[in-house]
Design an enzyme around this catalytic site. Structure first.
Site, short mmCIF file in Angstrom:
data_model
loop_
_atom_site.label_atom_id
_atom_site.label_comp_id
_atom_site.label_asym_id
_atom_site.label_seq_id
_atom_site.Cartn_x
_atom_site.Cartn_y
_atom_site.Cartn_z
N PRO A 1 28.72 83.54 36.02
CA PRO A 1 27.54 83.06 36.75
C PRO A 1 27.79 81.68 37.34
O PRO A 1 28.53 80.87 36.79
CB PRO A 1 26.46 83.02 35.66
CG PRO A 1 26.92 83.93 34.59
CD PRO A 1 28.42 83.85 34.61
N LYS B 1 34.60 77.58 30.21
CA LYS B 1 34.64 76.41 29.33
C LYS B 1 33.38 76.41 28.47
O LYS B 1 32.27 76.45 28.99
CB LYS B 1 34.71 75.12 30.16
CG LYS B 1 34.69 73.84 29.33
CD LYS B 1 34.74 72.60 30.21
CE LYS B 1 33.46 72.38 30.97
NZ LYS B 1 32.32 71.99 30.07
N GLY C 1 31.42 75.73 33.17
CA GLY C 1 32.53 75.16 33.92
C GLY C 1 33.16 76.05 34.96
O GLY C 1 34.33 75.85 35.31
N ASP D 1 34.78 67.56 34.81
CA ASP D 1 35.22 68.67 33.97
C ASP D 1 36.58 69.23 34.36
O ASP D 1 37.18 69.99 33.60
CB ASP D 1 34.20 69.82 34.03
CG ASP D 1 32.95 69.56 33.21
OD1 ASP D 1 32.91 68.53 32.51
OD2 ASP D 1 32.02 70.37 33.28
#
Length: 298
Positions: free
Chosen positions: A106, A19, A112, A148
């Protein structure tokens, strides 16, 4: 595990797209402490992958470059929380499942990853279990997992307001060639918000009838990420990596979310791929990924 291997080993697979916050304006703070945001969000064609398979007992396995960073995280992993919340809805019909997460993004990096994984888990488990929830019920369940997660369920260009739960599609947003870059330094999201000097900033403004990459690029350039200045205080490498993207020809650079991932928008995928390869040569210990974002029309 290669993508082909994941598809062969698991009957149901889902992508958890990265995201990207093209813009993030902090516009206020609620009485309960949650910050009010205006965000222009899109999703990349890179990300984590999840596989789902019926099992005798529940199992959760990991692979991928960043998989080891989640090992031993069973009590808080959003994928497992998504499984458990969904199982509460479906009861005994939700049979045991082996979930495999190929962690390519990561961890805690502002793109996100955990939320996208949770959203992919919801989608994949409903497919595996052969069940569904009404749209509003699914969105409500997703919000319990994090602000999110509802937008990651959509995984398409959108504007998100409030704490992220007020979602509006942006069908005219074009695809962008991009390099994602992260110095692999952790950023504390609460500390980033704590260091904000102002929390009642101007809202995101989009002119009606926007079209074409040049027009959208100008709008994104005029917007901002209000979390970037405090994040740069905490992780000076954010400024370094942004300058590296600019030096490789990025048309625009910005931090995504609360960091530390930055993105650079390039004129073409060929330029993005060349830049990512060169940057990886400079800093092989950092994360660089050429990607293309989805368009509003998808």
């Amino acid at each position: 595990m290669p993508e082909a291997g994941l598809a062969e080993a698991f009957g149901v697979t889902e992508e958890a797209r990265a995201k990207i916050n093209l813009a993030l304006h902090v516009t206020g703070q609620r009485a309960d402490g949650y910050h009010l945001l205006d965000m222009l969000v899109t999703f990349a064609d890179c990300g984590d992958r999840l596989g789902f398979l019926p099992a005798q007992t529940d199992a959760f396995t990991l692979s991928g470059r960043f998989g080891e960073m989640l090992a031993g995280d069973g009590g808080t992993n959003l994928v497992l929380r998504a499984r458990d919340l969904l199982r509460e809805q479906f009861g005994a019909l939700a049979f045991p499942v082996h979930i495999h997460l190929q962690k390519n993004l990561p961890v805690a990096s502002g793109i996100g990853g955990g939320s996208a994984d949770a959203a992919a888990a919801l989608r994949g488990l409903m497919r595996l279990w052969g069940m569904s929830l009404p749209v509003e019920a699914l969105a409500s369940l997703a919000l319990k997992l994090g602000a999110d997660v509802p937008m990651c369920l959509e995984s398409r260009p959108l504007i998100a307001r409030g704490i992220g739960e007020e979602i509006e599609a942006v069908p005219d947003l074009p695809a962008f060639a991009m390099v994602l870059a992260n110095p692999l330094k952790g950023v504390s999201t609460p500390e980033v918000f704590r260091r904000l000097t102002t929390k009642n900033n101007s809202a995101l403004s989009l002119a009606p009838g926007l079209s074409g990459s040049a027009g959208w690029l100008a709008v994104i350039d005029a917007a901002r990420n209000d979390l970037e200045p405090p994040a740069r205080q905490l992780v000076p490498e954010i400024a370094v990596i942004s300058a590296m993207l600019q030096a490789r020809g990025a048309l625009l650079t910005r931090m995504s979310g609360s960091g530390a991932t930055c993105f650079g928008i390039f004129a073409s995928m060929a330029e993005a791929q060349d830049a990512a390869a060169a940057l990886h040569g400079e800093r092989p210990d950092w994360y660089f990924q050429a990607t293309e974002t989805v368009s509003g029309g998808m």
